[in-house]
Design a protein around this motif. Sequence first.
Motif, PDB file in Angstrom:
ATOM      1  N   ASP A  18      13.240  66.218  55.693  1.00 22.77           N
ATOM      2  CA  ASP A  18      12.772  67.593  55.274  1.00 22.77           C
ATOM      3  C   ASP A  18      11.884  68.271  56.488  1.00 22.77           C
ATOM      4  O   ASP A  18      11.515  67.645  57.480  1.00 22.77           O
ATOM      5  CB  ASP A  18      11.461  67.500  54.148  1.00 22.77           C
ATOM      6  CG  ASP A  18      12.013  66.669  52.987  1.00 22.77           C
ATOM      7  OD1 ASP A  18      11.266  66.635  52.240  1.00 22.77           O
ATOM      8  OD2 ASP A  18      13.379  66.646  52.790  1.00 22.77           O
ATOM      9  N   THR A  20       9.717  72.245  57.822  1.00 22.58           N
ATOM     10  CA  THR A  20       8.960  73.359  57.434  1.00 22.58           C
ATOM     11  C   THR A  20       9.042  74.475  58.620  1.00 22.58           C
ATOM     12  O   THR A  20       8.771  73.916  59.662  1.00 22.58           O
ATOM     13  CB  THR A  20       7.857  73.151  56.751  1.00 22.58           C
ATOM     14  OG1 THR A  20       7.778  72.645  55.448  1.00 22.58           O
ATOM     15  CG2 THR A  20       7.142  74.670  56.177  1.00 22.58           C
ATOM     16  N   THR A  21       9.417  75.665  58.120  1.00 23.54           N
ATOM     17  CA  THR A  21       9.001  76.596  59.350  1.00 23.54           C
ATOM     18  C   THR A  21       8.091  77.496  59.025  1.00 23.54           C
ATOM     19  O   THR A  21       8.160  78.091  57.886  1.00 23.54           O
ATOM     20  CB  THR A  21      10.553  77.227  59.761  1.00 23.54           C
ATOM     21  OG1 THR A  21      10.350  78.297  60.885  1.00 23.54           O
ATOM     22  CG2 THR A  21      11.141  77.773  58.632  1.00 23.54           C
ATOM     23  N   TYR A  22       7.362  78.206  59.906  1.00 26.94           N
ATOM     24  CA  TYR A  22       6.147  79.069  59.609  1.00 26.94           C
ATOM     25  C   TYR A  22       6.191  80.440  60.162  1.00 26.94           C
ATOM     26  O   TYR A  22       6.866  80.447  61.186  1.00 26.94           O
ATOM     27  CB  TYR A  22       4.754  78.442  59.964  1.00 26.94           C
ATOM     28  CG  TYR A  22       4.535  76.996  59.361  1.00 26.94           C
ATOM     29  CD1 TYR A  22       5.122  75.836  60.098  1.00 26.94           C
ATOM     30  CD2 TYR A  22       3.969  76.919  58.095  1.00 26.94           C
ATOM     31  CE1 TYR A  22       4.904  74.470  59.295  1.00 26.94           C
ATOM     32  CE2 TYR A  22       3.815  75.570  57.633  1.00 26.94           C
ATOM     33  CZ  TYR A  22       4.158  74.663  58.017  1.00 26.94           C
ATOM     34  OH  TYR A  22       3.788  73.379  57.661  1.00 26.94           O
ATOM     35  N   LYS A  57      12.600  79.462  45.021  1.00 26.95           N
ATOM     36  CA  LYS A  57      13.245  78.293  45.437  1.00 26.95           C
ATOM     37  C   LYS A  57      14.840  78.880  45.165  1.00 26.95           C
ATOM     38  O   LYS A  57      15.091  79.623  44.372  1.00 26.95           O
ATOM     39  CB  LYS A  57      13.024  77.356  44.603  1.00 26.95           C
ATOM     40  CG  LYS A  57      11.678  76.518  44.633  1.00 26.95           C
ATOM     41  CD  LYS A  57      11.621  75.267  44.072  1.00 26.95           C
ATOM     42  CE  LYS A  57      10.295  74.406  44.315  1.00 26.95           C
ATOM     43  NZ  LYS A  57      10.109  73.242  43.768  1.00 26.95           N
ATOM     44  N   THR A  62      12.814  76.312  49.850  1.00 31.33           N
ATOM     45  CA  THR A  62      11.444  76.829  49.012  1.00 31.33           C
ATOM     46  C   THR A  62      10.851  77.753  50.191  1.00 31.33           C
ATOM     47  O   THR A  62      10.645  77.439  51.044  1.00 31.33           O
ATOM     48  CB  THR A  62      10.465  75.475  48.622  1.00 31.33           C
ATOM     49  OG1 THR A  62      11.505  74.537  47.762  1.00 31.33           O
ATOM     50  CG2 THR A  62       9.408  76.262  48.077  1.00 31.33           C
ATOM     51  N   GLN A  64       7.586  80.429  50.431  1.00 28.82           N
ATOM     52  CA  GLN A  64       6.460  80.822  49.943  1.00 28.82           C
ATOM     53  C   GLN A  64       5.753  81.791  50.652  1.00 28.82           C
ATOM     54  O   GLN A  64       5.931  82.136  51.775  1.00 28.82           O
ATOM     55  CB  GLN A  64       5.397  79.612  50.022  1.00 28.82           C
ATOM     56  CG  GLN A  64       4.151  79.543  49.514  1.00 28.82           C
ATOM     57  CD  GLN A  64       3.438  78.307  49.389  1.00 28.82           C
ATOM     58  OE1 GLN A  64       3.729  77.442  49.767  1.00 28.82           O
ATOM     59  NE2 GLN A  64       2.374  78.226  48.642  1.00 28.82           N
ATOM     60  N   SER A  73       6.094  80.623  54.647  1.00 32.35           N
ATOM     61  CA  SER A  73       6.795  79.632  55.038  1.00 32.35           C
ATOM     62  C   SER A  73       8.101  79.379  54.065  1.00 32.35           C
ATOM     63  O   SER A  73       8.326  79.667  53.275  1.00 32.35           O
ATOM     64  CB  SER A  73       6.285  78.005  54.913  1.00 32.35           C
ATOM     65  OG  SER A  73       5.714  78.066  53.428  1.00 32.35           O
ATOM     66  N   LEU A  74       9.057  78.320  55.024  1.00 31.12           N
ATOM     67  CA  LEU A  74      10.425  77.949  54.596  1.00 31.12           C
ATOM     68  C   LEU A  74      10.489  76.582  54.721  1.00 31.12           C
ATOM     69  O   LEU A  74      10.278  76.067  55.702  1.00 31.12           O
ATOM     70  CB  LEU A  74      11.325  78.692  55.291  1.00 31.12           C
ATOM     71  CG  LEU A  74      12.808  78.088  55.033  1.00 31.12           C
ATOM     72  CD1 LEU A  74      13.319  77.991  53.505  1.00 31.12           C
ATOM     73  CD2 LEU A  74      13.838  78.721  55.903  1.00 31.12           C
ATOM     74  N   HIS A  75      10.482  75.849  53.622  1.00 32.11           N
ATOM     75  CA  HIS A  75      10.764  74.317  53.524  1.00 32.11           C
ATOM     76  C   HIS A  75      11.962  73.973  52.991  1.00 32.11           C
ATOM     77  O   HIS A  75      12.297  74.526  51.909  1.00 32.11           O
ATOM     78  CB  HIS A  75       9.469  73.665  52.717  1.00 32.11           C
ATOM     79  CG  HIS A  75       9.576  72.434  52.491  1.00 32.11           C
ATOM     80  ND1 HIS A  75       9.079  71.671  53.526  1.00 32.11           N
ATOM     81  CD2 HIS A  75      10.367  71.527  51.586  1.00 32.11           C
ATOM     82  CE1 HIS A  75       9.218  70.218  53.097  1.00 32.11           C
ATOM     83  NE2 HIS A  75       9.967  70.247  52.230  1.00 32.11           N
ATOM     84  N   THR A  77      14.420  70.918  52.146  1.00 37.07           N
ATOM     85  CA  THR A  77      14.522  69.542  51.915  1.00 37.07           C
ATOM     86  C   THR A  77      15.846  68.846  52.018  1.00 37.07           C
ATOM     87  O   THR A  77      16.883  69.526  52.148  1.00 37.07           O
ATOM     88  CB  THR A  77      14.220  69.097  50.319  1.00 37.07           C
ATOM     89  OG1 THR A  77      15.045  69.948  49.277  1.00 37.07           O
ATOM     90  CG2 THR A  77      12.544  69.889  50.208  1.00 37.07           C
TER      91      THR A  77
END
Lengths: 110, 113
Positions: A18, A20-22, A57, A62, A64, A73-75, A77
């Motif tokens: 997984d 995450t990019t911010y 989602k 995902t 946010q 953010s983009l997560h 998985t």
Amino acid sequence: GQQVMQIPQYQHVQEGEDFTTYCNSSTTLSNIQWYKQRPGGHPVFLIQLVKSGEVKKQKRLTFQFGEAKKNSSLHITATQTTDVGTYFCVGGAAGNKLTFGGGTRVLVKP
Amino acid sequence: DVKVTQSSRYLVKRTGEKVFLECVQDMDHENMFWYRQDPGLGLRLIYFSYDVKMKEKGDIPEGYSVSREKKERFSLILESASTNQTSMYLCASSSDRVWSPLHFGNGTRLTVT
């Protein structure tokens, strides 16, 4: 003027992991959009977030939007090789102005 | 599905030449944009237009001009090309709905020698 910063600039990910990019804005945003650009391709719209604290989602992705509407953010998985590309956040502000972040280039190690 | 078509995928021009980059969209979108994309700098807005015969400067308009004589067509003009204008140029369109998503063309990779 409005600035939108994305971190990291590069993300090396092992397939299956997984990450995450911010995205951070210098000013409060009206909305945020996310785009994906495959290598050799053009940016393609993924999603838009409008409400404070909104979470959306799309399969393994995902998105946010922060409570203060200044970050997002983009997560992803279980990263797959199909996730390779550059992900851009785009901040929307007053006057219908859109500002692109610098992008996070995602590289997947099989 | 929205289609944004840029006239050339690759273009090589000499310093000092006048260069036209053409963009056509088929979805009756009001808004059209020209961006350039450079490594490490992301996408930067050159010019945009919200209506026919209307144009607004973006963040980096110097050395460029635009023309929008018809709703579906938005042209980017380099009056006298310079080597620092070597870049990928992306055209985009969107509907008049506020915060409508951008639809991009495939891009034109311009090299100025």
